[in-house]
Design a protein around this motif. Structure first.
Motif, PDB file in Angstrom:
ATOM      1  N   CYS A  23       0.859  -1.185   0.000  1.00 32.50           N
ATOM      2  CA  CYS A  23       0.000   0.000   0.000  1.00 32.50           C
ATOM      3  C   CYS A  23       0.893   1.231   0.000  1.00 32.50           C
ATOM      4  O   CYS A  23       1.730   1.380   0.878  1.00 32.50           O
ATOM      5  N   CYS A  26       0.071   3.567   3.504  1.00 30.57           N
ATOM      6  CA  CYS A  26       0.532   3.225   4.847  1.00 30.57           C
ATOM      7  C   CYS A  26       1.853   2.462   4.800  1.00 30.57           C
ATOM      8  O   CYS A  26       2.383   2.096   5.835  1.00 30.57           O
ATOM      9  N   CYS A  41      -7.039  -1.356   0.935  1.00 28.64           N
ATOM     10  CA  CYS A  41      -6.007  -1.751   1.905  1.00 28.64           C
ATOM     11  C   CYS A  41      -6.699  -2.127   3.215  1.00 28.64           C
ATOM     12  O   CYS A  41      -7.477  -1.334   3.750  1.00 28.64           O
TER      13      CYS A  41
HETATM   14 ZN   LIG Z   1      -2.656   0.974   3.543  1.00 29.60          ZN
END
Ligand SMILES: [Zn+2]
Length: 387
Positions: A23, A26, A41
């Motif tokens: 991702c 993050c 995600c």
């Molecule tokens: Zn994420």
């Protein structure tokens, strides 16, 4: 370990044909289950995951876990907790319903290190021993002087030093940067119930890969071991307190084990279609979610209350006009105007409450604050965190 062909190697190592995905928001790196394609995600709610290649993207750590703590919370408790969260959020957006939260529930395992080590150390500290001091106080009571005994506990500090040679088992150390925040938000996991990892654990659940390797996590593990050693030295010296504990320690026979911890994540959309995450500890059901109120809903309530005030106001005015002809109507008109004023003032309350949730919702408690920080970590890529 270098992996050549992702598909066969994940099956070789983890026992499942998992997919490696990352991702951008993050920075999470995940192994996704074969039977559950993920559209967002599972950790921060960002809307698309990128397929990663082990050889090119080089995740921090890709080895399979040895141990796992299974999901133990019951379906009934899951449903109750989600319903409570939806119910207790003031002016919840229409999308925040227990049904939506349940339908989007994603099981995900988080990594944690357990380390065993031998420690040889020399230590020194000040040990504190309680002792009682008895004194007497004269007090004038019921017309005469009486002597009262006063007991006071004081601490006698003595310097001590010694050697320590000891084996430590299963010391926890963070495999994720955000471990401290996760614990604040979801509580600590109890390690009873641990069992060996089995490939079918990941048929439905995703796995978050460690972003801290053992060498990096050793700093925290060492600090925890120092605290344990200090406590053991205190007990060995039969002391009541300890301070200024210092040690010079050598460690060998380190053995690192990866343990997976159970977490459920789900999400809802606010009025502006932004995603807000809800996390639930898969062992004890502790739930933390980002609170977001719907200003649209609050506005509808404000208009409803405001309109009632207008209706009462108009009726009161009519009564006041009638009062010209029948004086008995005048007190009713006065009362009506007062009620209209009071109701009119309360019309702003829904707006204030919704604004409060959106502005200060993460101050509900420590766990909310931790979740807000966690998502701030998650939203570091320059996006505004939705808190
Ligand atoms: Zn994420």
């Amino acid at each position: 370990m270098m992996l050549n062909t992702t598909k066969t190697t994940w099956t070789d190592t983890w026992g499942q044909p998992l997919t490696l995905a990352g991702c951008w928001q993050c920075d999470g790196v995940f192994l996704l289950p074969p039977q559950r394609p993920l559209t967002i995600c599972p950790y921060c709610g960002q809307e698309s995951l990128d397929a990663l290649d082990t050889a090119v993207d080089r995740p921090v750590y890709t080895q399979p876990p040895e141990l796992l703590l299974p999901f133990t919370i019951t379906d009934v408790n899951i449903q109750e907790n989600l319903a409570q969260f939806a119910k207790k959020t003031w002016f919840a957006p229409a999308d925040l319903s227990p049904q939506n939260l349940l339908a989007r529930l994603q099981p995900i395992y988080l990594p944690l290190w357990l380390v065993d080590a031998n420690a040889q150390a020399t230590w020194q500290a000040e040990m504190g021993y309680n002792y009682q001091v008895v004194s007497h106080k004269e007090a004038f009571q019921s017309g005469q002087w009486r002597t009262q005994e006063v007991r006071e506990t004081r601490i006698r500090w003595e310097p001590r030093l010694g050697r320590l040679n000891r084996h430590y088992d299963n010391q926890m150390a963070p495999a994720l940067e955000e471990q401290r925040l996760l614990e604040l938000a979801l509580g600590t996991y109890q390690l009873n119930g641990i069992r060996p990892y089995r490939p079918d654990d990941l048929i439905q659940a995703a796995a978050h890969l460690p972003n801290r390797p053992p060498a990096d996590a050793w700093t925290e593990a060492r600090e925890s071991l120092k605290k344990i050693a200090a406590e053991e030295c205190r007990q060995a010296a039969a002391a009541d307190h300890i301070r200024e504990f210092r040690w010079t320690a050598d460690f060998d026979a380190q053995n690192w084990t990866q343990l997976l911890l159970p977490l459920y994540t789900t999400f809802y959309h606010d009025d502006e279609s932004r995603v807000h995450m809800v996390f639930m500890n898969g062992q004890n059901g502790n739930l933390r979610g980002q609170r977001r109120a719907s200003m649209q809903k609050a506005r509808r309530w404000a208009i409803l209350i405001g309109s009632s005030a207008v209706v009462i106001f108009v009726i009161s005015l009519l009564l006041a006009l009638l009062g010209h002809f029948r004086e008995a109507m005048l007190p009713w008109a006065g009362a009506g105007l007062t009620i209209a004023l009071l109701v009119g003032v309360t019309a702003v309350l829904p707006l204030l409450a919704a604004w409060y949730v959106n502005r200060f919702g993460h101050f509900y408690d420590d766990g909310q604050q931790a979740l807000a920080e966690l998502t701030n970590v998650a939203w570091k890529a320059g996006e505004q965190p939705p808190v």
